[in-house]
Design a protein around this motif. Sequence first.
Motif, PDB file in Angstrom:
ATOM      1  N   HIS A  74       0.817  -1.209   0.000  1.00 22.22           N
ATOM      2  CA  HIS A  74       0.000   0.000   0.000  1.00 22.22           C
ATOM      3  C   HIS A  74       0.852   1.261   0.000  1.00 22.22           C
ATOM      4  O   HIS A  74       0.637   2.189  -0.800  1.00 22.22           O
ATOM      5  N   MET A  75       1.848   1.312   0.899  1.00 19.75           N
ATOM      6  CA  MET A  75       2.610   2.539   1.104  1.00 19.75           C
ATOM      7  C   MET A  75       3.985   2.531   0.445  1.00 19.75           C
ATOM      8  O   MET A  75       4.623   3.577   0.333  1.00 19.75           O
ATOM      9  N   GLY A  76       4.472   1.364   0.058  1.00 18.99           N
ATOM     10  CA  GLY A  76       5.767   1.283  -0.610  1.00 18.99           C
ATOM     11  C   GLY A  76       6.932   1.007   0.321  1.00 18.99           C
ATOM     12  O   GLY A  76       7.952   0.473  -0.095  1.00 18.99           O
ATOM     13  N   ARG A  77       6.772   1.363   1.594  1.00 20.08           N
ATOM     14  CA  ARG A  77       7.863   1.157   2.560  1.00 20.08           C
ATOM     15  C   ARG A  77       7.315   1.365   3.977  1.00 20.08           C
ATOM     16  O   ARG A  77       6.192   1.831   4.144  1.00 20.08           O
ATOM     17  N   ILE A  78       8.127   1.010   4.954  1.00 22.19           N
ATOM     18  CA  ILE A  78       7.854   1.330   6.356  1.00 22.19           C
ATOM     19  C   ILE A  78       9.115   1.961   6.921  1.00 22.19           C
ATOM     20  O   ILE A  78      10.166   1.317   6.974  1.00 22.19           O
ATOM     21  N   ASP A  79       9.025   3.217   7.300  1.00 18.51           N
ATOM     22  CA  ASP A  79      10.188   3.921   7.836  1.00 18.51           C
ATOM     23  C   ASP A  79      10.346   3.699   9.330  1.00 18.51           C
ATOM     24  O   ASP A  79      11.466   3.570   9.834  1.00 18.51           O
ATOM     25  N   VAL A  80       9.217   3.694  10.039  1.00 11.07           N
ATOM     26  CA  VAL A  80       9.248   3.566  11.502  1.00 11.07           C
ATOM     27  C   VAL A  80       8.237   2.521  11.932  1.00 11.07           C
ATOM     28  O   VAL A  80       7.045   2.649  11.633  1.00 11.07           O
ATOM     29  N   VAL A 115       6.075  -9.104  14.831  1.00 11.05           N
ATOM     30  CA  VAL A 115       5.940  -7.919  13.980  1.00 11.05           C
ATOM     31  C   VAL A 115       7.326  -7.421  13.550  1.00 11.05           C
ATOM     32  O   VAL A 115       7.542  -7.060  12.394  1.00 11.05           O
ATOM     33  N   THR A 116       8.266  -7.426  14.491  1.00 10.38           N
ATOM     34  CA  THR A 116       9.628  -6.998  14.174  1.00 10.38           C
ATOM     35  C   THR A 116      10.221  -7.870  13.078  1.00 10.38           C
ATOM     36  O   THR A 116      10.806  -7.367  12.101  1.00 10.38           O
ATOM     37  N   GLN A 117      10.092  -9.185  13.214  1.00 11.99           N
ATOM     38  CA  GLN A 117      10.657 -10.093  12.216  1.00 11.99           C
ATOM     39  C   GLN A 117       9.973  -9.942  10.861  1.00 11.99           C
ATOM     40  O   GLN A 117      10.609 -10.129   9.820  1.00 11.99           O
ATOM     41  N   ALA A 118       8.691  -9.592  10.869  1.00 11.48           N
ATOM     42  CA  ALA A 118       7.975  -9.417   9.604  1.00 11.48           C
ATOM     43  C   ALA A 118       8.401  -8.140   8.882  1.00 11.48           C
ATOM     44  O   ALA A 118       8.435  -8.093   7.643  1.00 11.48           O
ATOM     45  N   VAL A 119       8.741  -7.107   9.645  1.00 13.49           N
ATOM     46  CA  VAL A 119       9.112  -5.819   9.052  1.00 13.49           C
ATOM     47  C   VAL A 119      10.580  -5.797   8.613  1.00 13.49           C
ATOM     48  O   VAL A 119      10.940  -5.125   7.629  1.00 13.49           O
ATOM     49  N   LEU A 120      11.428  -6.516   9.312  1.00 12.09           N
ATOM     50  CA  LEU A 120      12.872  -6.439   9.048  1.00 12.09           C
ATOM     51  C   LEU A 120      13.270  -6.715   7.596  1.00 12.09           C
ATOM     52  O   LEU A 120      14.119  -5.989   7.054  1.00 12.09           O
ATOM     53  N   PRO A 121      12.714  -7.728   6.918  1.00  7.81           N
ATOM     54  CA  PRO A 121      13.131  -7.936   5.525  1.00  7.81           C
ATOM     55  C   PRO A 121      12.902  -6.720   4.634  1.00  7.81           C
ATOM     56  O   PRO A 121      13.714  -6.425   3.748  1.00  7.81           O
ATOM     57  N   PHE A 122      11.810  -6.010   4.876  1.00  7.77           N
ATOM     58  CA  PHE A 122      11.514  -4.822   4.073  1.00  7.77           C
ATOM     59  C   PHE A 122      12.467  -3.678   4.419  1.00  7.77           C
ATOM     60  O   PHE A 122      12.906  -2.936   3.527  1.00  7.77           O
ATOM     61  N   MET A 123      12.780  -3.527   5.697  1.00  9.02           N
ATOM     62  CA  MET A 123      13.734  -2.491   6.084  1.00  9.02           C
ATOM     63  C   MET A 123      15.127  -2.801   5.547  1.00  9.02           C
ATOM     64  O   MET A 123      15.854  -1.889   5.120  1.00  9.02           O
ATOM     65  N   ARG A 124      15.486  -4.068   5.554  1.00  9.22           N
ATOM     66  CA  ARG A 124      16.795  -4.434   4.992  1.00  9.22           C
ATOM     67  C   ARG A 124      16.836  -4.137   3.502  1.00  9.22           C
ATOM     68  O   ARG A 124      17.830  -3.618   2.974  1.00  9.22           O
ATOM     69  N   GLN A 125      15.745  -4.453   2.814  1.00  2.50           N
ATOM     70  CA  GLN A 125      15.687  -4.225   1.367  1.00  2.50           C
ATOM     71  C   GLN A 125      15.748  -2.740   1.026  1.00  2.50           C
ATOM     72  O   GLN A 125      16.406  -2.356   0.047  1.00  2.50           O
ATOM     73  N   GLY A 127      17.136  -0.513   2.878  1.00  2.00           N
ATOM     74  CA  GLY A 127      18.412   0.028   3.354  1.00  2.00           C
ATOM     75  C   GLY A 127      18.325   0.892   4.588  1.00  2.00           C
ATOM     76  O   GLY A 127      19.225   1.694   4.851  1.00  2.00           O
ATOM     77  N   GLY A 128      17.268   0.744   5.366  1.00  2.00           N
ATOM     78  CA  GLY A 128      17.172   1.535   6.591  1.00  2.00           C
ATOM     79  C   GLY A 128      15.791   1.491   7.189  1.00  2.00           C
ATOM     80  O   GLY A 128      14.841   0.950   6.605  1.00  2.00           O
ATOM     81  N   GLY A 129      15.679   2.064   8.371  1.00  7.25           N
ATOM     82  CA  GLY A 129      14.418   2.115   9.087  1.00  7.25           C
ATOM     83  C   GLY A 129      14.687   2.290  10.564  1.00  7.25           C
ATOM     84  O   GLY A 129      15.839   2.331  11.007  1.00  7.25           O
ATOM     85  N   HIS A 130      13.637   2.410  11.316  1.00  8.36           N
ATOM     86  CA  HIS A 130      13.759   2.631  12.762  1.00  8.36           C
ATOM     87  C   HIS A 130      12.702   1.795  13.461  1.00  8.36           C
ATOM     88  O   HIS A 130      11.504   1.942  13.182  1.00  8.36           O
ATOM     89  N   GLU A 166      22.779  -6.074  15.882  1.00 10.13           N
ATOM     90  CA  GLU A 166      22.764  -6.880  14.655  1.00 10.13           C
ATOM     91  C   GLU A 166      22.397  -6.065  13.424  1.00 10.13           C
ATOM     92  O   GLU A 166      22.926  -6.303  12.328  1.00 10.13           O
ATOM     93  N   VAL A 167      21.488  -5.107  13.582  1.00 13.20           N
ATOM     94  CA  VAL A 167      20.979  -4.392  12.402  1.00 13.20           C
ATOM     95  C   VAL A 167      21.634  -3.033  12.177  1.00 13.20           C
ATOM     96  O   VAL A 167      21.401  -2.398  11.139  1.00 13.20           O
ATOM     97  N   ALA A 168      22.449  -2.583  13.113  1.00 15.72           N
ATOM     98  CA  ALA A 168      23.108  -1.275  12.935  1.00 15.72           C
ATOM     99  C   ALA A 168      23.897  -1.199  11.632  1.00 15.72           C
ATOM    100  O   ALA A 168      23.820  -0.188  10.916  1.00 15.72           O
ATOM    101  N   PRO A 169      24.681  -2.239  11.267  1.00 16.05           N
ATOM    102  CA  PRO A 169      25.420  -2.159  10.001  1.00 16.05           C
ATOM    103  C   PRO A 169      24.520  -2.139   8.767  1.00 16.05           C
ATOM    104  O   PRO A 169      24.988  -1.816   7.663  1.00 16.05           O
ATOM    105  N   LEU A 170      23.244  -2.473   8.950  1.00 14.04           N
ATOM    106  CA  LEU A 170      22.295  -2.497   7.833  1.00 14.04           C
ATOM    107  C   LEU A 170      21.542  -1.182   7.697  1.00 14.04           C
ATOM    108  O   LEU A 170      20.643  -1.065   6.863  1.00 14.04           O
ATOM    109  N   GLY A 171      21.897  -0.214   8.540  1.00 15.66           N
ATOM    110  CA  GLY A 171      21.248   1.089   8.488  1.00 15.66           C
ATOM    111  C   GLY A 171      19.935   1.159   9.240  1.00 15.66           C
ATOM    112  O   GLY A 171      19.180   2.125   9.089  1.00 15.66           O
ATOM    113  N   ILE A 172      19.659   0.161  10.076  1.00 15.53           N
ATOM    114  CA  ILE A 172      18.408   0.112  10.828  1.00 15.53           C
ATOM    115  C   ILE A 172      18.685   0.465  12.286  1.00 15.53           C
ATOM    116  O   ILE A 172      19.602  -0.075  12.902  1.00 15.53           O
TER     117      ILE A 172
END
Length: 278
Positions: A74-80, A115-125, A127-130, A166-172
């Motif tokens: 729907h939105m294209g991404r999840i930033d937070v 929820v965290t595990q479901a969102v992480l692949p999209f944030m990794r793809q 290149g960032g998120g919070h 774990e995710v700091a090097p991935l920009g998250i």
Amino acid sequence: MAEKIWFITGVSSGFGRTLAEAAAKRGDKVIGTVRQQRQLEEFNAIAPGNTFAYLLDVINPDGVKETVAAAVRHMGRIDVLVNNAGFGFLGAVEEAKVQEFKEVMETNFFGALQVTQAVLPFMRQQGGGHIIQMSSVAGFRSTQGFGVYNASKFALEGMSEALAQEVAPLGIKVSIIEPGPFRTNFAGSSIKSTQNVMPEYEGTAHVFKDRILGYAGTQEGNPEKAAQVVLQLADSDSPPLRLPLGQTAYDAVRNKLNQVAQDLDAWESIATKTSFDD
């Protein structure tokens, strides 16, 4: 500042609702999860075009994956991501049934984990998120009569602290919010108690229980001010891992740190003498 896309669980009331309203008011897009059909239109009407409600029970793993995927389509991404869904639980550790422990853990810890595990692949793809975990000062310092809830929030904080590394090097980025008492429905409709009540804990756990139930609606914390702090944190390039909210929370964290330091100093000369002599 660029528009953010938020995914907030548990927006029907409390912190989740107040934060969602504040983010939408400033022009961000907010995907909020609710558990009842009637709450969908109500949330969508907060800021039409900026607030979008989805039905979700965070303890349903398939539902979590489907809802997160639908939100991204729907939105294209999840930033937070804000893991806010959860509830309080009162009673002494001995009073609580193991099943009651499991039910609290299922929502407060495993729900947030799913929820965290479901969102992480999209944030990794992307290149960032919070990821913002709504914990509690009870996730840093335990209190008699709150052990079940403490356990769920301590688990959330332990997982999140490791995740942050774990995710700091991935920009998250990962942040843990630790509110003290705020004037939400936490001490009202969002809190449960043990079915078993033991007179042996009248002077300890029950004192705390009565105090929590008695101050509903009179807590010192203003949720709207708290929401503005969370917005600032989400905008920060270097947010803290942990952020207590409110003077009571700050005092409680400092008191525990002082207590731990005192124990370390008192026992260091004994507890550190455990290595092989060679």
